[in-house]
Design an enzyme around this catalytic site. Structure first.
Site, PDB file in Angstrom:
ATOM      1  N   ASP A   8       0.910  -1.253  -0.170  1.00 41.54           N
ATOM      2  CA  ASP A   8      -0.097   0.102   0.086  1.00 41.54           C
ATOM      3  C   ASP A   8       0.661   1.272   0.039  1.00 41.54           C
ATOM      4  O   ASP A   8       2.129   1.026  -0.327  1.00 41.54           O
ATOM      5  CB  ASP A   8      -0.965  -0.170   1.035  1.00 41.54           C
ATOM      6  CG  ASP A   8      -0.466   0.435   2.578  1.00 41.54           C
ATOM      7  OD1 ASP A   8       0.840   0.265   2.568  1.00 41.54           O
ATOM      8  OD2 ASP A   8      -1.229   0.187   3.466  1.00 41.54           O
ATOM      9  N   CYS A  65       3.389  -2.810   3.882  1.00 48.85           N
ATOM     10  CA  CYS A  65       2.515  -1.703   4.152  1.00 48.85           C
ATOM     11  C   CYS A  65       2.961  -0.825   5.333  1.00 48.85           C
ATOM     12  O   CYS A  65       4.189  -1.235   5.558  1.00 48.85           O
ATOM     13  CB  CYS A  65       1.142  -1.876   4.767  1.00 48.85           C
ATOM     14  SG  CYS A  65       1.007  -3.079   6.237  1.00 48.85           S
ATOM     15  N   THR A  67       2.917  -0.714   8.716  1.00 48.67           N
ATOM     16  CA  THR A  67       3.840  -1.729   9.917  1.00 48.67           C
ATOM     17  C   THR A  67       3.607  -3.272   9.181  1.00 48.67           C
ATOM     18  O   THR A  67       4.535  -3.906  10.043  1.00 48.67           O
ATOM     19  CB  THR A  67       2.398  -1.748  10.788  1.00 48.67           C
ATOM     20  OG1 THR A  67       1.512  -2.254  10.367  1.00 48.67           O
ATOM     21  CG2 THR A  67       2.252  -0.226  11.349  1.00 48.67           C
ATOM     22  N   HIS A  98      10.856 -23.159  10.473  1.00 49.54           N
ATOM     23  CA  HIS A  98       9.971 -23.667  11.527  1.00 49.54           C
ATOM     24  C   HIS A  98       8.513 -23.630  10.816  1.00 49.54           C
ATOM     25  O   HIS A  98       7.834 -24.803  11.060  1.00 49.54           O
ATOM     26  CB  HIS A  98      10.036 -22.984  12.598  1.00 49.54           C
ATOM     27  CG  HIS A  98      11.180 -23.149  13.672  1.00 49.54           C
ATOM     28  ND1 HIS A  98      11.265 -22.937  14.823  1.00 49.54           N
ATOM     29  CD2 HIS A  98      12.485 -23.425  13.134  1.00 49.54           C
ATOM     30  CE1 HIS A  98      12.362 -23.221  15.445  1.00 49.54           C
ATOM     31  NE2 HIS A  98      13.249 -23.455  14.191  1.00 49.54           N
ATOM     32  N   HIS A 134       8.460 -29.886  13.028  1.00 48.81           N
ATOM     33  CA  HIS A 134       7.975 -28.671  12.462  1.00 48.81           C
ATOM     34  C   HIS A 134       6.820 -28.961  11.600  1.00 48.81           C
ATOM     35  O   HIS A 134       5.959 -28.285  11.349  1.00 48.81           O
ATOM     36  CB  HIS A 134       9.225 -27.709  11.791  1.00 48.81           C
ATOM     37  CG  HIS A 134      10.055 -27.080  12.973  1.00 48.81           C
ATOM     38  ND1 HIS A 134       9.566 -26.759  13.864  1.00 48.81           N
ATOM     39  CD2 HIS A 134      11.349 -27.588  13.197  1.00 48.81           C
ATOM     40  CE1 HIS A 134      10.778 -26.236  14.591  1.00 48.81           C
ATOM     41  NE2 HIS A 134      11.865 -26.547  14.217  1.00 48.81           N
TER      42      HIS A 134
HETATM   43  C1  RB5 Z   1      -1.979   2.931   6.411  1.00 48.27           C
HETATM   44  O1  RB5 Z   1      -1.977   4.251   6.955  1.00 48.27           O
HETATM   45  C2  RB5 Z   1      -1.671   1.868   7.287  1.00 48.27           C
HETATM   46  O2  RB5 Z   1      -2.684   1.831   8.309  1.00 48.27           O
HETATM   47  C3  RB5 Z   1      -1.297   0.594   6.818  1.00 48.27           C
HETATM   48  O3  RB5 Z   1      -0.067   0.633   5.945  1.00 48.27           O
HETATM   49  C4  RB5 Z   1      -0.740  -0.598   7.536  1.00 48.27           C
HETATM   50  O4  RB5 Z   1       0.079  -0.120   8.542  1.00 48.27           O
HETATM   51  C5  RB5 Z   1      -1.716  -1.235   8.195  1.00 48.27           C
HETATM   52  O5  RB5 Z   1      -1.793  -2.300   9.138  1.00 48.27           O
END
Ligand code: RB5
Length: 146
Positions: A8, A65, A67, A98, A134
């Protein structure tokens, strides 16, 4: 190895860096988008990549993304996907050995490009250990649906 990438806006730049890195190393890379940094829903790209892996079009997927969390949660809803959220080299290797993870998720707002590329390098080059305990645990993941 065929690898699909998706992102994203929070992971877009990391996706571009990983695409160059893997292509230069000779991997067969498919960029499932997006093609710009405009705001998009990570869900849509997680589904595209995860379904491609599930359907056997790709061997592995990498999702970026902000995070890595939304991507990993979404990808793990697709049957046959074992997505691992990874931000260090130790767990990059461990999740291949694993968990036989077939999707890697990372956060572009969490780590820098250099570390992300090291993680990718280890993750794509580490085979599942095949150790019985595993394998048994991975089978329990694969076979559990409620
Ligand atoms: C987008 O702002 C953010 O929420 C997305 O990139 C991600 O971190 C979601 O888990």
């Amino acid at each position: 190895m065929k690898i699909a990438l998706g992102a994203d806006h929070g992971g877009f730049e990391l996706k571009e860096a990983i695409k160059t890195f893997l292509t230069d190393k000779g991997f067969d890379v498919t960029d499932m988008g997006p093609s710009t940094k405009d705001s998009v829903d990570y869900n849509d790209y997680a589904i595209k990549v995860a379904e491609g892996v599930r359907d056997g079009k790709f061997d592995r997927g990498i999702l970026l993304c902000g995070t890595g969390i939304g991507m990993s949660i979404m990808a793990n809803k697709i049957k046959g996907i074992r997505a691992a959220l990874v931000h260090d080299v130790f767990t990059a290797e461990a999740t291949r050995l694993h968990n036989d993870s077939n999707v890697l998720a990372m956060g572009g707002r969490v780590i820098g490009v250099d570390l992300a590329l090291k993680i990718v390098d280890v993750w794509v080059n580490t085979e599942f250990s095949g150790v019985e305990r595993h394998e048994r645990r991975v089978n329990k993941i694969n076979n559990y649906w409620e």
